[in-house]
Design an enzyme around this catalytic site. Structure first.
Site, mmCIF file in Angstrom:
data_model
loop_
_atom_site.group_PDB
_atom_site.id
_atom_site.type_symbol
_atom_site.label_atom_id
_atom_site.label_comp_id
_atom_site.label_asym_id
_atom_site.label_seq_id
_atom_site.Cartn_x
_atom_site.Cartn_y
_atom_site.Cartn_z
ATOM 1 N N HIS A 1 0.690 -1.626 0.206
ATOM 2 C CA HIS A 1 -0.405 0.217 0.035
ATOM 3 C C HIS A 1 1.261 1.481 -0.457
ATOM 4 C CE1 HIS A 1 -3.652 -2.142 0.544
ATOM 5 N NE2 HIS A 1 -3.747 -2.932 2.092
ATOM 6 N N ASP B 1 -2.663 -10.528 -3.036
ATOM 7 C CA ASP B 1 -3.480 -9.820 -1.750
ATOM 8 C C ASP B 1 -4.556 -9.844 -2.210
ATOM 9 O OD1 ASP B 1 -2.527 -8.920 1.618
ATOM 10 O OD2 ASP B 1 -4.041 -7.663 0.712
ATOM 11 N N HIS C 1 -6.289 -7.155 -0.419
ATOM 12 C CA HIS C 1 -6.775 -5.754 -1.392
ATOM 13 C C HIS C 1 -5.585 -5.479 -2.341
ATOM 14 C CE1 HIS C 1 -7.427 -6.319 3.552
ATOM 15 N NE2 HIS C 1 -8.379 -5.867 3.256
ATOM 16 N N ASP D 1 -4.562 -12.989 2.943
ATOM 17 C CA ASP D 1 -6.096 -12.924 3.406
ATOM 18 C C ASP D 1 -7.140 -12.482 3.025
ATOM 19 O OD1 ASP D 1 -4.407 -10.610 2.294
ATOM 20 O OD2 ASP D 1 -5.220 -8.914 3.051
#
Ligand code: SP5
Ligand code: ZN
Length: 345
Positions: free
Chosen positions: A159, A195, A197, A284
């Site tokens: 991120h 991931d 996200h 995740d």
């Protein structure tokens, strides 16, 4: 497969993040790395080595000097301002405000950070630089001829952009490794981000780059963090037009649809024809993850590793998210074993 790690990750241990309108215990915690390392050893994945220090140079290939200076001194400035505990922003330069770092630490936190879930602790700088060292050390093993390596990075990094952190991370470990590989002769790098996200930081860093492909499978940002990047129509710009691929999926997505997206990403990577693959490895996507809403099972992760092995290129795995403490070790190890199982044969 070789694993690279560092004990310095312990120095980053945030207390709380803003979730659902309250301060809740951080899900990104030291025990994650401990559990993953424990499992890697248990399954006999391969040698485990400590990271070597690489200093600021590799960080500056991705991040600005002003940002690194801020990050190195932020917690000190927080204490000097009379605060205690973790440093968190509360005010951001969003639309209609000026994009410039002010003097006060509260303003600087808002300027350099995009969320309220990523606390800076006294040891954050040391832990974050150690994670970047883990990624660089593992990347250099590929340069030396290893077919694959696992960088057990913590805190995570996908991120984090040029001069902006968030999403539990401070330095973009995968991007730093990718640039390290580029600098040492790997002409074309493909980053595959699995991931849950979207890796908004990695996408932003390489958005105009023709030599670095970024492909991501993630929860639709219309409904999930990081919300403001990762939509299907973002495909890269200028010289990088076409080298970004976003495959957003609805909340609740299960393995069949997820794996179809992985297949699409892998075909795009084959077409890009990279000399090396960097995997932003978040687990995740697991059905029991406390902050996520995909429904992958533990066994599915082996198939993920196997498909990535099918790319048939030198591969660097860089740890990102995955927050179910009880299964995070097995889920990560399953990807790596799935990969190894199909390359050893
Ligand atoms: C590396 C990585 O996986 N970073 C993820 C950062 C996500 N931070 C925002 C999480 C919002 C969680 N909201 C959960 C609501 C459950 N009630
Ligand atoms: Zn994630």
């Amino acid at each position: 497969m070789l694993t690279v790690c560092s004990t310095a990750h312990h120095l980053h241990h945030g207390t709380a993040e803003l979730t659902d309108g309250r301060m809740m215990a951080c899900v990104e915690r030291p025990e994650r790395a401990a559990r993953i390392l424990e499992r890697v050893r248990q399954v006999g994945l391969g040698d485990v080595i400590a990271a070597e220090a690489h200093g600021r140079e590799p960080l500056l290939r991705v991040h600005s000097t002003a940002y690194l200076d801020f990050l190195e001194t932020a917690h000190e400035a927080w204490l000097t301002a009379g605060r205690e505990g973790d440093a968190l922003p509360f005010c951001w330069p969003t639309r209609h405000l000026r994009q410039m770092p002010p003097e006060h630490i509260d303003g600087r936190l808002g300027y350099y950070c995009f969320d309220a879930g990523t606390p800076i602790t006294a040891g954050t700088w040391r832990a974050a630089t150690a994670a970047a060292d883990v990624a660089m050390t593992a990347a250099l093993k590929l340069i030396e001829g290893a077919p694959a390596a696992f960088a057990l990075c913590r805190p995570p990094g996908h991120h984090v952009a040029f001069d902006q952190y968030g999403g539990y991370g401070f330095l973009n470990n995968a991007a730093i490794a990718a640039e390290g590989l580029r600098d040492r002769g790997y002409a074309r790098v493909a980053i595959l981000d699995v991931d849950y996200h979207h890796g908004n930081g990695t996408q932003a860093i390489f958005y105009e780059r023709p030599d670095v492909f970024y492909g991501s499978i993630h929860a639709d940002p219309a409904h999930e963090f990081p919300y403001f990047l990762g939509h299907a129509e973002e495909r890269g710009e200028r010289a990088g037009a076409g080298t970004t691929l976003n495959l957003p999926l609805p909340l609740g997505t299960g393995f069949p649809a997820w794996f179809e997206a992985l297949e699409r990403a892998c075909r795009a990577i084959d077409e890009f024809d990279p000399t090396v693959v960097v995997v932003s490895l978040g687990v995740d996507t697991y059905r029991g993850d406390p902050i996520s809403q995909f429904t992958l099972d533990q066994d599915d992760f082996s198939s993920v590793g196997k498909r990535i092995a099918g790319l048939d290129r030198p591969t660097l795995f860089v740890l990102e998210g995955g927050y179910d403490i009880e299964t995070v070790g097995a889920n990560v190890a399953n990807v790596l074993i799935g990969f190894e199982g199909s390359t050893r044969a």
